[in-house]
Enzyme design. Structure first.
Site, short mmCIF file in Angstrom:
data_model
loop_
_atom_site.label_atom_id
_atom_site.label_comp_id
_atom_site.label_asym_id
_atom_site.label_seq_id
_atom_site.Cartn_x
_atom_site.Cartn_y
_atom_site.Cartn_z
CB ILE A 84 -7.83 -32.31 -13.74
CG1 ILE A 84 -7.54 -31.73 -12.36
CG2 ILE A 84 -7.04 -31.59 -14.82
CD1 ILE A 84 -6.12 -31.92 -11.89
CD GLU A 117 -10.02 -36.65 -30.93
OE1 GLU A 117 -10.89 -36.76 -31.83
OE2 GLU A 117 -8.84 -37.01 -31.10
#
Length: 156
Positions: free
Chosen positions: A58, A66
């Site tokens: 995942i 970010e």
């Protein structure tokens, strides 16, 4: 088919990030002061999948955030090209409010749509963003990004 308005090579002239933290592959849409749409192609070869999670990979939510922050820097710097502040490579993620709806997996192509709520010429950006996979929202965020201090600057 998505064409690239700004490719990775050009993004590297704007962002200080390099592998493994250059998290934007290209920009497909850009309207100064209004919108940026950037893309991240997630592959199984990403460094983060070695431990997150090996059997069921995942893509980490913090890396989605970010990517949004990097997109906002591109939006600011391209919108204020003639402003000296815009050339700084010293950015700080000041505040985040995020929500994750669905996991991002290897093979996904993530589109980040970022719209500024307010952009100040001093380098502060307040924006709303969403991450989409197959036109489905997988994450939403409201961020504040600002200019960090340069070198040995100190508070007075």
């Amino acid at each position: 088919m998505n064409h690239s308005l700004f490719n990775t090579k050009y993004l590297m002239t704007i962002l200080p990030h390099r592998y493994p933290f250059l998290l934007i592959d290209k920009v497909t849409e850009f309207v100064p002061h209004e919108l940026i749409v950037s893309v991240k192609n997630v592959t199984y070869n990403e460094w983060c999948f070695q431990g997150h999670f090996y059997e069921n990979p995942i893509y980490p939510g913090v890396l989605l955030i970010e990517s949004i922050a990097q997109s906002s820097i591109i939006l600011f710097q391209e919108s204020y090209k003639k402003n000296k502040i815009a050339t700084s490579h010293n950015w700080v993620l000041v505040g985040i409010k995020s929500r994750f709806m669905s996991p991002v997996m290897p093979g996904d192509q993530v589109f980040f749509e970022c719209r500024p709520i307010k952009m100040l010429s001093n380098g502060s950006i307040f924006l709303e963003a969403k991450a989409l996979v197959n036109e489905k929202v997988v994450a939403k965020a409201t961020l504040t990004v600002g200019q960090g201090k340069q070198g040995n600057e100190q508070d007075v």
